[in-house]
Structure formats: structure tokens, C-alpha cells
Design a protein around this motif. Structure first.
Motif, PDB file in Angstrom:
ATOM      1  N   GLU A 151      -1.288  11.431  -4.674  1.00 12.96           N
ATOM      2  CA  GLU A 151      -0.825  10.051  -4.608  1.00 12.96           C
ATOM      3  C   GLU A 151      -0.808   9.406  -5.998  1.00 12.96           C
ATOM      4  N   GLU A 152      -1.826   9.686  -6.789  1.00  8.25           N
ATOM      5  CA  GLU A 152      -1.900   9.107  -8.128  1.00  8.25           C
ATOM      6  C   GLU A 152      -0.792   9.637  -9.036  1.00  8.25           C
ATOM      7  N   GLU A 153      -0.441  10.883  -8.884  1.00 11.04           N
ATOM      8  CA  GLU A 153       0.631  11.461  -9.699  1.00 11.04           C
ATOM      9  C   GLU A 153       1.981  10.862  -9.320  1.00 11.04           C
ATOM     10  N   ILE A 154       2.194  10.642  -8.022  1.00 13.46           N
ATOM     11  CA  ILE A 154       3.439  10.003  -7.582  1.00 13.46           C
ATOM     12  C   ILE A 154       3.465   8.539  -8.043  1.00 13.46           C
ATOM     13  N   LYS A 191       0.820  -1.219   0.000  1.00 19.70           N
ATOM     14  CA  LYS A 191       0.000   0.000   0.000  1.00 19.70           C
ATOM     15  C   LYS A 191       0.856   1.273   0.000  1.00 19.70           C
ATOM     16  N   PRO A 192       1.779   1.394  -0.937  1.00 21.74           N
ATOM     17  CA  PRO A 192       2.670   2.557  -0.935  1.00 21.74           C
ATOM     18  C   PRO A 192       1.984   3.850  -1.350  1.00 21.74           C
ATOM     19  N   PHE A 193       0.796   3.741  -1.943  1.00 21.24           N
ATOM     20  CA  PHE A 193       0.151   4.949  -2.451  1.00 21.24           C
ATOM     21  C   PHE A 193      -1.058   5.345  -1.602  1.00 21.24           C
ATOM     22  N   ILE A 194      -1.032   4.883  -0.336  1.00 27.39           N
ATOM     23  CA  ILE A 194      -2.143   5.182   0.562  1.00 27.39           C
ATOM     24  C   ILE A 194      -2.154   6.650   0.973  1.00 27.39           C
ATOM     25  N   ASN A 195      -0.962   7.284   0.973  1.00 22.06           N
ATOM     26  CA  ASN A 195      -0.873   8.719   1.256  1.00 22.06           C
ATOM     27  C   ASN A 195       0.385   9.280   0.583  1.00 22.06           C
ATOM     28  N   ARG A 196       0.504  10.588   0.584  1.00 18.08           N
ATOM     29  CA  ARG A 196       1.620  11.244  -0.102  1.00 18.08           C
ATOM     30  C   ARG A 196       2.965  10.882   0.512  1.00 18.08           C
ATOM     31  N   VAL A 197       3.021  10.801   1.841  1.00 21.84           N
ATOM     32  CA  VAL A 197       4.295  10.528   2.511  1.00 21.84           C
ATOM     33  C   VAL A 197       4.832   9.159   2.102  1.00 21.84           C
ATOM     34  N   ALA A 198       3.990   8.121   2.174  1.00 21.67           N
ATOM     35  CA  ALA A 198       4.420   6.771   1.815  1.00 21.67           C
ATOM     36  C   ALA A 198       4.805   6.695   0.341  1.00 21.67           C
TER      37      ALA A 198
END
Length: 376
Positions: A356-359, A74-81
Motif C-alpha cells: 500500500e505504501e509503495e502504491i 482512505k484509499p491506501f487502506i488496502n492494495r485493491v483500493a
């Protein structure tokens, strides 16, 4: 669909090709499913947990080499991760140094829509320094010098690339039976020019290795932070226990000053914060301990180097280059074998308010460097 069990030896199981025909297999490793390309063959065995992921080992059947594979769930659960995953991949793909762990692969999922975990494949190292220090393995002064030299040599390269590690600790230093050492886990690392863009929810440096300027809330980060952490690691190698290990994080500053003594007025003017100054002044003046008494098993030159690393004022702390030239490491030091990074790295994405989607899209593009062709 065939099933292979190795629960007694490696706590691992494999489910063949998961019935999808996409050239991937599922492996259950200590309760965690790893979805890997078929070239990463069994046995797939657990190694442990990284800073923000689970790690197993496998053999690349194409190259016949053993590798370590970290799964970031779940690396894209938030911006920090999401930024941590992207940052580590970009940093390690940019770097090329014998004392820095190298990336072998960033596994691309067979469908972009199924991109809900990140798998990073690294060169294999059997242990970390934390496990060595917790074991019964005897260590002598030559071991301390060897490990310390490699940490500093790696840091010289990292810092020359405009990067601060910011989470140096024994668990993030990988070693093998030949005493080779590699710096790993760059999820908290920052480019020196990008540290001001850190988000409030991001924490740097594990408390036991945190420099006074971080404890006191300074926002200006320098290479001296990593040097402080190295000093803590050096002392831990000798003591076989963390140098600073408070029960509560609020006690950390006091415990540090009980060893190195309260700073004088000149050593506090870099703080530039009334609150930070008050926190130091509220502690009763504490005398400096005699390091020779505190570290009786350390050589005199080793004590001198440690004292220069554990200095309250980061401006007065020894630099990495100065430490490499110190008499304690003189028989190992050689500028010819201490290269610098050929080109400093910069992260444009750190300065942008990306979703998150852009990262996630940026991480996907990194996988294309290893899998440029569509997966059939």
C-alpha cells in the motif's frame, strides 16, 4: 477564522483556511469534509457518490470553470483500493477523447505525511444517465442513437488504447443538457494484457450489466464484455428500467437465458470449464424471446443491433467497430470523427506485488505533475 454556511442551498459549509496558512480550505459537503486548495472557491456543492468516492462541484477561480471533485477517503487502506485510485488517474491522464471524462487536477496535500485522501478534479458534467432514465425527461429514438453512438465511439478509443472499462452502467455515463455524453469511473478498468493479474477480492462489472462469461467465471477478459454492458444500457434507455435485475445474483444467468435463449453446443465450447458448462446445462432449455415483442418501442434496426450485442458467445458478439457501422447508427458514423488512441497504455505496477505504501508513493508522484513546486 471565518465560517460560511450554505446548508439550505448546497448543504455545504466552508472553514476558511483552517488556520494553518497553507492555502487550503475545509468544506463540509453533505457530511463529508473536503480539504481543497483555495482556488476551488465556494459554493462547493454535493453531486453524489462515485464508484468509490464522494463527489462535489466547485469553481476554479483561476480558470472560472466549474469542475467536479471526487474525494477517495482512505484509499491506501488496502492494495485493491490503492490500485483503483492509481489506475484511474493513470488511465485518464493518458487518454484524450471527447467521450471520455478528463482529469483537470490531482490535488496534492500540503504535507506528504497528511496524504490520507485522494482528490481527483474532473471536467464538470451535471448529471449521469441513471438519473436521466429515472426522471420524467422524455427520450426518443434520436436520443437513444445519440447516446449509444457516443458510448461506442468512446469505447473504440478506449479499447484501442489496450484498455477494458469493465464497469459500464448508466451511473458511469455522464451527460449534459446538450446530450453530450462522457464515459467515467475507470477504477475497475484493466489493460487487456493485465487482466490476468486481478486480485481475488476485485469484482468487475455491476451484476445487472455483467456478461455471461463473467457470470460463469471465465478468467480471459475481452472487449466483448464491454459490448454486452452497452447492450444492457441500450435496452435500459428504451425500457427506462434495468434489463436484467435479479433479486439474487445467482438468478442472473437464468434471467439472461430466459431472454436470449439457451446456447447451442457450439456456443458453449469457449467455456472450457466443466463447472461452467454444467451450470448452463442444469437450467432447463429456454427458448429465445422475440426481441421485437420485448422492445415494441424500438426501431427495427435498433432491435437488430441489440440482438447482436446480447449474444451469449463473446466470440460471436458484435464488435464496437461493427456496431458503429451498423445501419442503426449509419447517419452518425464517420471514421474521421472516431479516433483511436495514439499509444496503447500498459501498467507495470499491475504486474508487481506492491505494498500500500509503495502504491501511495506512485499516486503522490502523479500529483507532482500538477504541483511540481513545494507548497509554501
Amino acid at each position: 477564522m471565518s465560517t460560511e454556511r450554505e446548508t439550505e442551498e448546497g448543504e455545504s459549509s466552508s472553514r476558511g483556511e483552517i488556520g494553518r496558512g497553507h492555502g487550503y480550505a475545509l468544506h463540509l459537503v453533505s457530511g463529508i469534509w473536503f480539504e481543497l486548495p483555495l482556488k476551488y472557491a465556494s459554493p462547493v456543492r454535493p453531486i453524489g457518490n462515485g464508484t468509490y468516492g464522494y463527489v462535489c462541484s466547485a469553481v476554479n477561480s483561476e480558470t472560472k470553470e466549474e469542475v467536479a471533485i471526487k474525494k477517495i477517503s482512505k484509499p491506501f487502506i488496502n492494495r485493491v483500493a490503492a490500485k483503483m485510485a492509481l489506475r484511474e488517474i493513470k488511465l485518464l491522464l493518458h487518454m484524450d477523447h471527447k467521450d471520455v471524462i478528463s482529469i483537470k487536477d490531482v490535488i496534492r496535500p500540503y504535507q506528504k505525511e497528511k496524504f490520507d485522501a485522494v482528490y481527483i478534479v474532473y471536467e464538470f458534467m451535471p448529471e449521469d444517465l441513471h438519473h436521466v432514465l429515472k426522471s420524467d425527461t422524455p427520450l426518443k429514438d434520436d436520443h437513444y442513437r445519440c447516446f449509444l453512438y457516443q458510448i461506442l465511439r468512446g469505447l473504440k478509443y478506449i479499447h484501442s488504447g489496450n484498455v477494458l472499462h469493465l464497469d459500464l452502467k448508466p451511473k458511469n455515463l455522464l451527460v449534459n443538457e446538450k446530450c453530450d455524453l462522457k464515459i467515467a469511473d475507470f477504477g475497475f478498468a484493466r489493460t487487456i494484457s493485465g487482466t490476468e493479474f486481478m486480485e481475488d477480492s476485485e469484482v468487475v462489472v455491476t451484476p445487472a450489466y455483467r456478461a455471461p462469461e463473467l457470470i460463469l467465471g471465465l478468467s480471459e477478459f475481452t472487449a466483448a464484455i464491454d459490448v454486452w454492458s452497452v447492450g444492457c444500457i441500450f435496452a435500459e434507455m428504451v425500457k427506462r428500467a434495468p434489463l436484467f435485475h435479479p433479486k439474487k445474483s445467482s438468478d442472473l444467468l437464468r434471467i439472461i437465458l430466459e431472454l436470449i435463449g439457451s446456447p447451442d453446443e457450439a456456443s458453449m465450447d469457449f467455456l472450457r470449464s466443466e463447472d461452467a458448462i454444467k451450470r448452463v446445462q442444469d437450467l432447463s432449455p429456454l427458448p429465445r424471446q422475440n426481441f421485437t415483442d420485448q422492445f415494441p418501442d424500438m426501431s427495427p434496426n435498433g432491435v437488430d443491433l441489440l440482438e447482436k450485442m446480447l449474444v451469449f458467445d463473446p466470440r460471436k458478439r458484435i464488435t464496437v467497430q461493427e456496431a458503429l457501422c451498423h445501419p442503426y447508427l449509419s447517419h452518425l458514423h464517420d471514421d474521421l470523427y472516431e479516433p483511436v488512441c495514439s499509444e496503447p497504455i500498459s501498467f507495470d505496477f499491475e504486474n508487481q506485488s506492491l505494498s500500500e505504501e509503495e502504491i501511495k508513493e506512485l499516486v503522490w508522484r502523479e500529483t507532482l505533475k500538477f504541483y511540481p513546486e513545494p507548497i509554501s
